[in-house]
Design a protein around this motif. Structure first.
Motif, PDB file in Angstrom:
ATOM      1  N   UNK A  85       6.007  11.771 -22.205  1.00  0.00           N
ATOM      2  CA  UNK A  85       6.621  11.798 -20.880  1.00  0.00           C
ATOM      3  C   UNK A  85       7.238  13.171 -20.609  1.00  0.00           C
ATOM      4  N   UNK A  86       7.889  13.747 -21.602  1.00  0.00           N
ATOM      5  CA  UNK A  86       8.477  15.074 -21.445  1.00  0.00           C
ATOM      6  C   UNK A  86       7.390  16.118 -21.174  1.00  0.00           C
ATOM      7  N   UNK A  87       6.251  15.988 -21.855  1.00  0.00           N
ATOM      8  CA  UNK A  87       5.136  16.896 -21.611  1.00  0.00           C
ATOM      9  C   UNK A  87       4.636  16.764 -20.168  1.00  0.00           C
ATOM     10  N   UNK A  88       4.542  15.531 -19.679  1.00  0.00           N
ATOM     11  CA  UNK A  88       4.126  15.322 -18.292  1.00  0.00           C
ATOM     12  C   UNK A  88       5.127  15.951 -17.324  1.00  0.00           C
TER      13      UNK A  88
ATOM     14  N   UNK B 245      -8.221  13.425  -9.596  1.00  0.00           N
ATOM     15  CA  UNK B 245      -7.004  14.088  -9.140  1.00  0.00           C
ATOM     16  C   UNK B 245      -5.957  13.062  -8.723  1.00  0.00           C
ATOM     17  N   UNK B 246      -6.392  11.992  -8.096  1.00  0.00           N
ATOM     18  CA  UNK B 246      -5.462  10.935  -7.671  1.00  0.00           C
ATOM     19  C   UNK B 246      -4.755  10.302  -8.869  1.00  0.00           C
ATOM     20  N   UNK B 247      -5.334  10.439 -10.058  1.00  0.00           N
ATOM     21  CA  UNK B 247      -4.716   9.892 -11.260  1.00  0.00           C
ATOM     22  C   UNK B 247      -3.395  10.550 -11.620  1.00  0.00           C
ATOM     23  N   UNK B 248      -3.082  11.678 -11.001  1.00  0.00           N
ATOM     24  CA  UNK B 248      -1.792  12.351 -11.214  1.00  0.00           C
ATOM     25  C   UNK B 248      -0.674  11.623 -10.464  1.00  0.00           C
ATOM     26  N   UNK B 249      -1.011  10.968  -9.373  1.00  0.00           N
ATOM     27  CA  UNK B 249      -0.026  10.364  -8.476  1.00  0.00           C
ATOM     28  C   UNK B 249       0.957   9.428  -9.173  1.00  0.00           C
ATOM     29  N   UNK B 250       0.536   8.508 -10.028  1.00  0.00           N
ATOM     30  CA  UNK B 250       1.525   7.617 -10.648  1.00  0.00           C
ATOM     31  C   UNK B 250       2.579   8.363 -11.475  1.00  0.00           C
TER      32      UNK B 250
ATOM     33  N   UNK C 269       8.401   3.722 -18.253  1.00  0.00           N
ATOM     34  CA  UNK C 269       8.499   2.395 -17.639  1.00  0.00           C
ATOM     35  C   UNK C 269       7.465   2.178 -16.534  1.00  0.00           C
ATOM     36  N   UNK C 270       7.142   3.229 -15.795  1.00  0.00           N
ATOM     37  CA  UNK C 270       6.320   3.078 -14.589  1.00  0.00           C
ATOM     38  C   UNK C 270       4.871   3.528 -14.741  1.00  0.00           C
ATOM     39  N   UNK C 271       4.530   4.053 -15.919  1.00  0.00           N
ATOM     40  CA  UNK C 271       3.154   4.493 -16.152  1.00  0.00           C
ATOM     41  C   UNK C 271       2.682   3.970 -17.503  1.00  0.00           C
ATOM     42  N   UNK C 272       1.560   4.476 -17.945  1.00  0.00           N
ATOM     43  CA  UNK C 272       0.997   4.053 -19.228  1.00  0.00           C
ATOM     44  C   UNK C 272       1.495   4.891 -20.403  1.00  0.00           C
ATOM     45  N   UNK C 273       2.471   5.762 -20.181  1.00  0.00           N
ATOM     46  CA  UNK C 273       2.973   6.620 -21.256  1.00  0.00           C
ATOM     47  C   UNK C 273       3.810   5.796 -22.221  1.00  0.00           C
TER      48      UNK C 273
ATOM     49  N   UNK D 226       8.721  10.140 -10.965  1.00  0.00           N
ATOM     50  CA  UNK D 226       9.855  11.071 -10.996  1.00  0.00           C
ATOM     51  C   UNK D 226      10.694  10.814  -9.745  1.00  0.00           C
ATOM     52  N   UNK D 227      12.019  10.713  -9.896  1.00  0.00           N
ATOM     53  CA  UNK D 227      12.852  10.371  -8.739  1.00  0.00           C
ATOM     54  C   UNK D 227      12.912  11.479  -7.686  1.00  0.00           C
ATOM     55  N   UNK D 228      13.235  11.081  -6.460  1.00  0.00           N
ATOM     56  CA  UNK D 228      13.460  12.051  -5.379  1.00  0.00           C
ATOM     57  C   UNK D 228      14.817  12.731  -5.528  1.00  0.00           C
ATOM     58  N   UNK D 229      15.767  12.004  -6.096  1.00  0.00           N
ATOM     59  CA  UNK D 229      17.099  12.537  -6.367  1.00  0.00           C
ATOM     60  C   UNK D 229      17.089  13.003  -7.822  1.00  0.00           C
ATOM     61  N   UNK D 230      17.533  14.232  -8.097  1.00  0.00           N
ATOM     62  CA  UNK D 230      17.445  14.745  -9.467  1.00  0.00           C
ATOM     63  C   UNK D 230      18.026  13.785 -10.499  1.00  0.00           C
ATOM     64  N   UNK D 231      17.301  13.669 -11.598  1.00  0.00           N
ATOM     65  CA  UNK D 231      17.733  12.830 -12.703  1.00  0.00           C
ATOM     66  C   UNK D 231      17.632  13.588 -14.009  1.00  0.00           C
ATOM     67  N   UNK D 232      18.498  13.245 -14.951  1.00  0.00           N
ATOM     68  CA  UNK D 232      18.461  13.886 -16.263  1.00  0.00           C
ATOM     69  C   UNK D 232      17.085  13.719 -16.899  1.00  0.00           C
ATOM     70  N   UNK D 233      16.724  14.651 -17.744  1.00  0.00           N
ATOM     71  CA  UNK D 233      15.412  14.614 -18.396  1.00  0.00           C
ATOM     72  C   UNK D 233      15.184  13.291 -19.109  1.00  0.00           C
ATOM     73  N   UNK D 234      16.193  12.828 -19.864  1.00  0.00           N
ATOM     74  CA  UNK D 234      16.030  11.551 -20.575  1.00  0.00           C
ATOM     75  C   UNK D 234      15.757  10.404 -19.618  1.00  0.00           C
TER      76      UNK D 234
END
Length: 179
Positions: free
Chosen positions: A49-52, A13-18, A39-43, A23-31
């Motif tokens: 990434x969109x599926x995640x 379950x902890x594997x979801x954390x990264x 950039x920040x995970x193994x995707x 995902x930013x705290x301040x809303x960001x565009x999907x792209x």
């Protein structure tokens, strides 16, 4: 609304954390959010990434706003993931109902989940993907993996073809449960 994307489940379950933390705290565009996830995970692709993003939205760990996606302050708990799967992931209730009827002698397979939901796969998915049956069978396997991750399912066997079998897990189907 139930969402379709079901990414490969992590080992814990902890594997979801990264993925959530990317995902930013301040809303960001999907792209922008997809780029951050890559950039920040193994995707490695925007589509994954969109599926995640969509899946994390189904789990209510991120939310879609008019300005884009943002991380929520919801705690990552097994109960929260179970609720998100039950209520917001396409064909999860059908899989749970099958698991509730399964036995160790006659467990549910991904092929069973696919067979039970095949006629309801969205028409545009069938038209867009010439190998849609394989794609949705793989999705059924990933869905069973997620259900196993949060004890809604238990992996019990593999048949001669190497297909896993599943029954309801400790937190799974109880007679009379509504899905």
């Amino acid at each position: 609304m139930r969402l379709k994307p079901v990414p490969e489940p992590p080992d814990t379950l902890a594997g979801i954390t990264p993925y959530r933390d990317a995902v930013p705290l301040v809303p960001g565009r999907t792209d922008d959010c997809c780029a951050r996830l890559c950039d920040r995970t193994d995707l490695d692709t925007r589509q994954v990434a969109n599926d995640w993003l969509a899946f994390l939205d189904a789990l209510e760990l991120v939310e879609s706003t008019p300005r884009g996606f943002k991380r929520t302050d919801a705690d990552l708990t097994p109960e929260g993931v179970r609720r998100g799967l039950r209520e917001r992931v396409l064909f999860a209730p059908e899989a749970l109902a099958l698991l509730g009827e399964a036995t160790r002698e006659d467990p549910v397979t991904a092929a069973d989940v696919f067979a039970a939901t095949r006629d309801r796969v969205p028409r545009h998915d069938r038209a867009r993907d010439p190998d849609w049956e394989t794609s949705w069978l793989e999705r059924a396997e990933r869905l069973l993996g997620w259900l196993t991750l949060v004890d809604l399912a238990e992996r019990v066997t593999a048949d001669a073809d190497g297909d896993a079998g599943y029954v309801a897990g400790d937190a799974g189907y109880v007679a009379g449960d509504a899905y």
